[in-house]
Design a protein around this motif. Structure first.
Motif, PDB file in Angstrom:
ATOM      1  N   UNK A  94      41.140  32.295  53.939  1.00  0.00           N
ATOM      2  CA  UNK A  94      41.818  31.028  53.672  1.00  0.00           C
ATOM      3  C   UNK A  94      41.746  30.107  54.882  1.00  0.00           C
ATOM      4  N   UNK A  95      41.788  28.798  54.616  1.00  0.00           N
ATOM      5  CA  UNK A  95      41.824  27.835  55.711  1.00  0.00           C
ATOM      6  C   UNK A  95      43.283  27.532  56.079  1.00  0.00           C
ATOM      7  N   UNK A  96      43.483  26.578  56.980  1.00  0.00           N
ATOM      8  CA  UNK A  96      44.820  26.284  57.480  1.00  0.00           C
ATOM      9  C   UNK A  96      45.762  25.780  56.380  1.00  0.00           C
ATOM     10  N   UNK A  97      45.205  25.228  55.299  1.00  0.00           N
ATOM     11  CA  UNK A  97      46.033  24.755  54.184  1.00  0.00           C
ATOM     12  C   UNK A  97      46.300  25.841  53.156  1.00  0.00           C
ATOM     13  N   UNK A  98      45.751  27.037  53.394  1.00  0.00           N
ATOM     14  CA  UNK A  98      45.909  28.118  52.434  1.00  0.00           C
ATOM     15  C   UNK A  98      44.913  28.071  51.308  1.00  0.00           C
ATOM     16  N   UNK A  99      43.862  27.229  51.446  1.00  0.00           N
ATOM     17  CA  UNK A  99      42.828  27.117  50.417  1.00  0.00           C
ATOM     18  C   UNK A  99      41.690  28.096  50.707  1.00  0.00           C
ATOM     19  N   UNK A 100      41.064  28.654  49.657  1.00  0.00           N
ATOM     20  CA  UNK A 100      39.962  29.607  49.877  1.00  0.00           C
ATOM     21  C   UNK A 100      38.790  28.968  50.599  1.00  0.00           C
ATOM     22  N   UNK A 101      38.185  29.732  51.505  1.00  0.00           N
ATOM     23  CA  UNK A 101      36.982  29.307  52.204  1.00  0.00           C
ATOM     24  C   UNK A 101      35.770  30.006  51.595  1.00  0.00           C
ATOM     25  N   UNK A 102      34.799  29.235  51.163  1.00  0.00           N
ATOM     26  CA  UNK A 102      33.565  29.822  50.657  1.00  0.00           C
ATOM     27  C   UNK A 102      33.756  30.509  49.315  1.00  0.00           C
ATOM     28  N   UNK A 103      32.832  31.408  49.010  1.00  0.00           N
ATOM     29  CA  UNK A 103      32.837  32.140  47.747  1.00  0.00           C
ATOM     30  C   UNK A 103      33.180  33.608  47.989  1.00  0.00           C
ATOM     31  N   UNK A 104      33.680  34.232  46.947  1.00  0.00           N
ATOM     32  CA  UNK A 104      33.982  35.644  47.037  1.00  0.00           C
ATOM     33  C   UNK A 104      32.734  36.491  46.925  1.00  0.00           C
ATOM     34  N   UNK A 105      32.905  37.760  47.128  1.00  0.00           N
ATOM     35  CA  UNK A 105      31.792  38.698  47.067  1.00  0.00           C
ATOM     36  C   UNK A 105      31.318  38.877  45.632  1.00  0.00           C
ATOM     37  N   UNK A 106      30.007  39.007  45.459  1.00  0.00           N
ATOM     38  CA  UNK A 106      29.424  39.192  44.123  1.00  0.00           C
ATOM     39  C   UNK A 106      29.308  40.674  43.803  1.00  0.00           C
ATOM     40  N   UNK A 107      29.552  41.008  42.538  1.00  0.00           N
ATOM     41  CA  UNK A 107      29.348  42.358  42.024  1.00  0.00           C
ATOM     42  C   UNK A 107      28.289  42.261  40.938  1.00  0.00           C
ATOM     43  N   UNK A 108      27.214  42.988  41.081  1.00  0.00           N
ATOM     44  CA  UNK A 108      26.089  42.879  40.155  1.00  0.00           C
ATOM     45  C   UNK A 108      26.327  43.547  38.808  1.00  0.00           C
ATOM     46  N   UNK A 109      27.451  44.228  38.646  1.00  0.00           N
ATOM     47  CA  UNK A 109      27.709  44.913  37.382  1.00  0.00           C
ATOM     48  C   UNK A 109      27.114  46.307  37.373  1.00  0.00           C
ATOM     49  N   UNK A 110      27.228  46.965  36.224  1.00  0.00           N
ATOM     50  CA  UNK A 110      26.737  48.332  36.119  1.00  0.00           C
ATOM     51  C   UNK A 110      26.334  48.618  34.679  1.00  0.00           C
TER      52      UNK A 110
END
Length: 573
Positions: A101-117
């Motif tokens: 999170x940034x200083x405002x509590x907003x997410x930074x960037x993208x989360x980790x990808x899961x390719x599925x199974x």
């Protein structure tokens, strides 16, 4: 008429009508007399009446696989052991939520990808062991997954409805159809059903049991969730299950949405879920209340055999212990030193003995004696099991730990190091610990921490640590090189618990969102059953960001806290 009656009597005498086959019971236990190789296999769809989650104008249907003894064609009626899984279709590719999170509590960037199974066909020892003893086994694919219709709703009443419909069908109250559309009836069913499963497969039985559906006689949730809020949140803090940082209910729903060409209605459900789960405040709300089985435990009529790993940080021990304490129906519990696993491959003979006796008792009403055995089995160290009549065990008392350390401590929050890296004293955590213990102390219950924070951070994390060199279970498994084979069935590799020599171990942890609180903070840690040995120390580490579990606020905040109070339920010996 008299001549016809005489002929019928004569024919009956010459060609007696055979009695329908029955179970073979010896020593108050069902015996393996039915052929696994000759079992009947059926693939069906069961209608979930009153539920149209995918909004296509038709009742949803769950795909069902049935295996039953051949003798059910000749009149044998059998009980059913049922599993339901959202994983039969594998997993779809997903992206986790961003946790930095940034200083405002907003997410930074993208989360980790899961390719599925990829998907897998059900393969378990339930068939191999129980079908020869006169049970049918039924595998159900959850709504929105694999070949079932509908949409995933993750833990709510709609998810339960899919399994409940199958129980209704087994009792003649719901409709089922073959793959080519012909009606199918469960004329072979006694109507008595037991549910069992691991992880999410063990969570749905908890959910279904709260409905009190007639015919569900017992459930065996292994590493099952009893509160989805406690799975993804803790005291207002957004937390992740171990190994799945950034996952939340909506991500889990997207992962299991594996039906072909999912309709737009499923996307609407998942989008609504993303908003309702509220990652901003982390508060308990109506969304989580609908997925809280502990609050609904009064509706449970089935008996419950709870199984939980004490080193499971995916489905943490509180999911089992709080469920156990809320239940009022007949119950039993195993607490083992493993992580997220089925105990069959660790304590094979005893597990099969108790599980067999449990199902025979509740599904065939046999006097197996299982109810007179101790209600709780606890593994306090690898291979060392103890029994008691309750949990926490009799004699457990609330004990205030005497901790040595400063009256106030200051540290600088960070987000790059794990909790394990923070246990040693350093600028990013505060530590207090007891003197060396004069005798063993068995922690059994829920630790509680109270402290004051002059300069708090958005999160506080408490780590309860056993300090003292020892060889301890890590929760992981290692193969023994042996296997267990069922006659006519499969073979299963056997494992033992991995152990590691270490100077300390994190025993429990707990998290608190401090944003809406000021002054003094009190929160519970994860319930635990752990033996602190004589000569060891009990330590408490206070930090803020727990990299593997919590959201990660910007580093650099200077946090000042007062000396904590630590209360431990337990007993000395």
């Amino acid at each position: 008429m008299r001549l016809l009656a005489s002929l019928l009597v004569a024919m009956t005498t010459l060609f007696p009508i055979a009695d329908p086959p029955g179970l073979e019971v010896r020593g108050n236990a069902t015996q393996p007399v039915f052929s696994l190789a000759e079992a009947i296999h059926e693939s069906l769809f069961v209608e979930v009446a009153g539920v149209d989650s995918d909004a296509d104008g038709r009742a949803d249907r769950v795909a069902v696989s049935v295996r039953r003894p051949r003798e059910t064609r000749l009149g044998l009626k059998v009980a059913t052991i049922m599993t339901i899984s959202p994983y039969s279709g594998g997993g779809a590719p997903v992206t986790m939520h961003a946790v930095d999170l940034d200083a405002r509590g907003e997410p930074e960037g993208r989360g980790q990808a899961d390719e599925g199974s990829p998907g897998t066909e059900p393969d378990s020892y339930y068939d191999d062991y129980f079908l020869p003893r006169g049970y049918a086994t039924v595998d159900v694919r959850a709504l929105g997954t694999s070949t079932s219709t509908g949409c995933p709703t993750v833990g709510d009443a709609v998810e339960a409805a899919g399994a409940k419909a199958v129980i209704d069908w087994l009792n003649g109250r719901a409709r089922a159809f073959t793959r080519d559309g012909r009606p199918a009836e469960a004329t072979w069913s006694t109507g008595k059903v037991g549910m069992i499963g691991v992880s999410w497969d063990g969570s749905i039985p908890n959910n279904v049991a709260t409905t009190g559906v007639e015919g569900l006689e017992t459930i065996v949730p292994i590493a099952g969730i009893s509160s989805w809020y406690s799975y993804y949140r803790a005291n207002g803090a957004v937390v992740a299950p171990q190994g799945y940082q950034g996952e939340d209910a909506d991500v889990a729903g997207r992962f299991i949405l594996t039906r072909p060409d999912p309709p737009k209605a499923c996307e609407r459900i998942l989008s609504d879920m993303a908003r309702a789960q509220d990652r901003e405040t982390g508060d308990y709300n109506a969304f989580w209340r609908a997925r809280d089985y502990v609050r609904q435990a009064d509706g449970v009529r089935a008996s419950v055999f709870v199984v939980q790993g004490l080193n499971d940080w995916n489905v943490r021990p509180d999911q089992a212990t709080r469920w156990w304490q809320a239940l009022r129906s007949p119950k039993k519990m195993w607490l083992h030193q493993g992580a997220h696993l089925d105990p069959m491959t660790l304590r094979t003979s005893e597990w099969l003995r108790q599980l067999h006796a449990w199902f025979d008792r509740w599904l065939y009403d046999l006097d197996t004696g299982i109810e007179t055995e101790p209600a709780v089995d606890v593994e306090t160290a690898p291979g060392q099991w103890h029994t008691s009549s309750a949990w926490p065990p009799p004699g457990t008392q609330q004990t205030r730990a005497v901790l040595e350390g400063p009256a106030r401590a200051t540290y600088t929050d960070q987000r790059s190091r794990t909790a394990e890296q923070l246990v040693a004293r350093n600028p990013h955590a505060a530590l207090w610990q007891s003197a060396e213990l004069a005798e063993d102390f068995r922690l059994a219950g829920t630790p509680k921490v109270t402290l004051g924070a002059v300069r708090p951070s958005p999160y506080l994390t408490a780590l309860l640590v056993d300090v003292g060199k020892d060889t301890r279970a890590t929760g992981s498994q290692e193969p023994t090189g042996e296997n267990h084979c069922f006659p006519g069935g499969g073979c299963y590799d056997l494992f033992r618990l991995e152990t590691k020599s270490s100077p300390w171990k994190i025993v429990s942890r707990g998290w608190l969102d401090t944003r809406d609180q000021k002054g003094t903070y009190t929160w519970e840690l994860t319930p635990q059953d752990h033996l602190f040995k004589k000569g060891h120390r009990i330590a408490l580490v206070i930090t803020s960001t727990d990299r593997d579990y919590t959201l990660r606020h910007p580093p650099g905040a200077v946090v000042e806290v007062s000396k904590p109070t630590l209360v431990l339920p337990g007993s000395a010996s």
